[in-house]
Design a protein around this motif. Structure first.
Motif, PDB file in Angstrom:
ATOM      1  N   VAL A 134       3.377  -0.265   6.527  1.00  0.00           N
ATOM      2  CA  VAL A 134       2.343   0.414   7.268  1.00  0.00           C
ATOM      3  C   VAL A 134       0.852   0.002   6.752  1.00  0.00           C
ATOM      4  O   VAL A 134       0.057  -0.203   7.613  1.00  0.00           O
ATOM      5  N   ALA A 135       0.721  -0.484   5.384  1.00  0.00           N
ATOM      6  CA  ALA A 135      -0.478  -0.805   4.940  1.00  0.00           C
ATOM      7  C   ALA A 135      -0.785  -2.269   5.605  1.00  0.00           C
ATOM      8  O   ALA A 135      -1.879  -2.546   5.853  1.00  0.00           O
ATOM      9  N   LEU A 136       0.166  -3.056   5.693  1.00  0.00           N
ATOM     10  CA  LEU A 136      -0.017  -4.427   6.170  1.00  0.00           C
ATOM     11  C   LEU A 136      -0.567  -4.209   7.824  1.00  0.00           C
ATOM     12  O   LEU A 136      -1.627  -4.829   8.101  1.00  0.00           O
ATOM     13  N   ASP A 151      -7.181 -10.489   3.148  1.00  0.00           N
ATOM     14  CA  ASP A 151      -6.628 -10.714   1.688  1.00  0.00           C
ATOM     15  C   ASP A 151      -5.675  -9.591   1.427  1.00  0.00           C
ATOM     16  O   ASP A 151      -4.494  -9.746   0.775  1.00  0.00           O
ATOM     17  N   VAL A 152      -5.829  -8.447   1.578  1.00  0.00           N
ATOM     18  CA  VAL A 152      -5.240  -7.170   1.406  1.00  0.00           C
ATOM     19  C   VAL A 152      -3.959  -7.172   2.159  1.00  0.00           C
ATOM     20  O   VAL A 152      -2.941  -6.625   1.679  1.00  0.00           O
ATOM     21  N   GLN A 212      -2.121 -11.532  -7.464  1.00  0.00           N
ATOM     22  CA  GLN A 212      -3.068 -12.464  -7.432  1.00  0.00           C
ATOM     23  C   GLN A 212      -3.913 -12.821  -6.191  1.00  0.00           C
ATOM     24  O   GLN A 212      -5.195 -12.497  -6.043  1.00  0.00           O
ATOM     25  N   TRP A 213      -3.276 -12.499  -5.007  1.00  0.00           N
ATOM     26  CA  TRP A 213      -4.103 -12.510  -3.698  1.00  0.00           C
ATOM     27  C   TRP A 213      -4.897 -11.292  -3.657  1.00  0.00           C
ATOM     28  O   TRP A 213      -6.243 -11.566  -2.970  1.00  0.00           O
ATOM     29  N   LEU A 214      -4.538 -10.137  -3.990  1.00  0.00           N
ATOM     30  CA  LEU A 214      -5.354  -8.861  -4.011  1.00  0.00           C
ATOM     31  C   LEU A 214      -6.716  -9.207  -5.095  1.00  0.00           C
ATOM     32  O   LEU A 214      -7.740  -8.964  -4.717  1.00  0.00           O
ATOM     33  N   CYS A 215      -6.308  -9.754  -6.005  1.00  0.00           N
ATOM     34  CA  CYS A 215      -7.528  -9.984  -7.210  1.00  0.00           C
ATOM     35  C   CYS A 215      -8.538 -10.817  -6.551  1.00  0.00           C
ATOM     36  O   CYS A 215      -9.885 -10.759  -6.727  1.00  0.00           O
ATOM     37  N   MET A 216      -8.070 -11.982  -5.690  1.00  0.00           N
ATOM     38  CA  MET A 216      -8.894 -13.012  -5.028  1.00  0.00           C
ATOM     39  C   MET A 216      -9.643 -12.316  -3.983  1.00  0.00           C
ATOM     40  O   MET A 216     -10.625 -12.552  -3.777  1.00  0.00           O
ATOM     41  N   SER A 236       1.276   0.364  -5.733  1.00  0.00           N
ATOM     42  CA  SER A 236       0.961  -0.348  -4.497  1.00  0.00           C
ATOM     43  C   SER A 236      -0.234   0.765  -3.537  1.00  0.00           C
ATOM     44  O   SER A 236      -1.039  -0.107  -3.123  1.00  0.00           O
ATOM     45  N   ALA A 237       0.097   1.698  -3.705  1.00  0.00           N
ATOM     46  CA  ALA A 237      -0.422   2.783  -2.785  1.00  0.00           C
ATOM     47  C   ALA A 237      -1.655   3.076  -3.313  1.00  0.00           C
ATOM     48  O   ALA A 237      -2.834   3.025  -2.675  1.00  0.00           O
ATOM     49  N   MET A 238      -1.932   2.738  -4.727  1.00  0.00           N
ATOM     50  CA  MET A 238      -3.285   3.215  -5.505  1.00  0.00           C
ATOM     51  C   MET A 238      -4.119   1.812  -5.057  1.00  0.00           C
ATOM     52  O   MET A 238      -5.258   1.920  -5.124  1.00  0.00           O
ATOM     53  N   LEU A 239      -3.446   0.816  -5.380  1.00  0.00           N
ATOM     54  CA  LEU A 239      -4.282  -0.594  -4.968  1.00  0.00           C
ATOM     55  C   LEU A 239      -4.932  -0.629  -3.710  1.00  0.00           C
ATOM     56  O   LEU A 239      -5.975  -1.035  -3.524  1.00  0.00           O
ATOM     57  N   ASN A 240      -4.187  -0.275  -2.753  1.00  0.00           N
ATOM     58  CA  ASN A 240      -4.367  -0.256  -1.442  1.00  0.00           C
ATOM     59  C   ASN A 240      -5.567   0.795  -1.146  1.00  0.00           C
ATOM     60  O   ASN A 240      -6.758   0.723  -0.337  1.00  0.00           O
TER      61      ASN A 240
END
Length: 415
Positions: free
Chosen positions: A16-18, A37-38, A79-83, A212-216
């Motif tokens: 869903v987030a994608l 990136d996200v 790692q991709w999220l940090c980028m 995962s939900a909190m990072l989004n």
């Protein structure tokens, strides 16, 4: 069975987030780099969750290796999220985002899977790597977020990221406790056809869903703050030169006038008129005139102090405010600016165009001088410099000297 439900929830949340981030990066065009990136982060997490599900074709892998495969994909997503965080705030990438870092972590997970089949060692290694990646990136991004929101605003904006790190640290503590007590990998993801269970603990599966939900949610907040900052820039900056627009410049002058009441210091205002601007518009078009203004703005901007402010008036003049600068110092700044503009001609369609400025200066040392009067004095001095042939600096008379002069005595009637 409960672990299987939470793994399916992780895959559903990621899918869903994608879709949401793909929509933001595509038709909505909202901060497309960060959105892409996200979206990649959620795609990798979703694929990692699929590796833990009882799907055909994965039964040939040992359970610990299936867990390692899913964790490696989640690590790649983090790692991709940090980028994406670095790109969103235009900060230099940390060393943990090196392309060689992920293969090294994947090899580490493979070695741990070979040595420990319970899954707790794998979970400990993966969570530790995630905390490390996120912690180093957060340290690099924090100054940029602070510059954007202030210290308190940055603390609130990054609080979900800190909570994610706390959840991962608690998961590491639990994995260490279970390793120390020799607890087996209960609660794994088992296949319907009796396939060997992936040793994924149910509490760690819940932790992956929550983090995962909190990072989004964190990235949603960061993107919105970036959009708000962009709107603020567009409302305060001139669209051609990037300098302050007239409304913002006059508000800044008013604030500096109030500052004079607390700390009396001389303040100077310089107006610059590009001598070649009308000719460029007539002969080469308005695009050439705008390019000349941008070029001169860039040249002036390289010589500014951090406290100086550059703006543009509706008439196309460039206004430079210099706090704590008397008229003599402002004259030296004007002369250096004139020399810099002459030494850097405009290159337009392969030809070099020499540029000069007509510059007018005015200063004040008292808050009794209105901002409009200061601006008008600079404009009159600039007009005088332009009438005298341009490429020169003219200074207005001091306001404070005029204000301090005694009032004339009215004539007395003759007796």
């Amino acid at each position: 069975m409960l672990t299987l439900v939470w793994v399916q929830a992780l895959g559903l949340v990621s899918i869903v987030a994608l879709g949401g981030w793909a929509l933001a990066a595509g038709p909505l065009r909202i901060v497309r780099r960060a959105s892409r990136d996200v979206a990649v982060f959620n795609a990798l997490v979703a694929v990692g969750a699929l590796a833990w599900l009882p799907l055909p074709g994965l039964d040939a892998l040992p359970p610990a290796h299936r867990l390692a495969l899913g964790l490696a994909l989640v690590l790649a997503g983090v790692q991709w999220l940090c980028m994406g965080m670095h790109r969103l705030h235009d900060t230099r990438h940390a060393y943990v985002l090196s392309p060689l870092m992920l293969p090294g972590l994947a090899v580490l997970l493979a070695v741990v899977a070979w040595l420990d089949g319970s899954g707790h060692g794998l979970t400990l290694a993966a969570l530790g790597a995630c905390v490390w990646l996120l912690g180093v990136s957060l340290q690099q991004v924090y100054p940029s977020v602070t510059a954007l929101l202030g210290v308190r605003g940055a603390q609130w904006a990054l609080m979900p990221v800190v909570l994610v790190a706390v959840v991962w640290l608690l998961g590491m503590v639990r994995a260490v406790w279970m390793l120390a007590n020799g607890v087996g990998g209960a609660g794994g993801v088992a296949g319907a056809a009796g396939a060997a269970a992936v040793p994924l603990d149910v509490w760690h599966a819940v932790g992956w869903v929550l983090t995962s939900a909190m990072l989004n949610a964190t990235m949603v907040g960061m993107v919105l703050l970036k959009l708000i900052d962009k709107i603020r820039e567009l409302s305060t900056e001139d669209e051609v030169t990037g300098a302050l627009n007239m409304r913002s410049f006059m508000a800044m002058l008013a604030n500096e006038r109030e500052r004079l009441r607390r700390t009396p210091q001389p303040q100077s205002l310089m107006l610059c008129d590009l001598d070649q601007y009308p000719a460029l518009n007539r002969q080469l078009g308005f695009a050439a005139g705008d390019a000349a203004l941008r070029h001169v703005t860039a040249v002036i901007g390289r010589t500014l102090r951090k406290t100086d402010r550059l703006g543009r008036t509706p008439e196309g003049e460039l206004a430079l405010f210099m706090p704590a600068t008397p008229a003599v110092g402002a004259t030296l700044v004007a002369e250096r600016t004139q020399a810099a503009v002459k030494a850097n001609p405009l290159l337009w369609n392969g030809q070099s165009v020499s540029l000069t400025l007509s510059m007018g200066l005015s200063s004040r040392e008292s808050p009794a001088v209105p901002c409009e009067a200061l601006l008008e004095a600079s404009r009159q001095s600039m007009a005088r410099a332009s009438r005298e042939g341009g490429a020169r600096v003219r200074v207005a008379a001091r306001f404070d000297a005029v204000e301090s002069a005694p009032a004339p005595t009215p004539p007395q009637p003759a007796e």
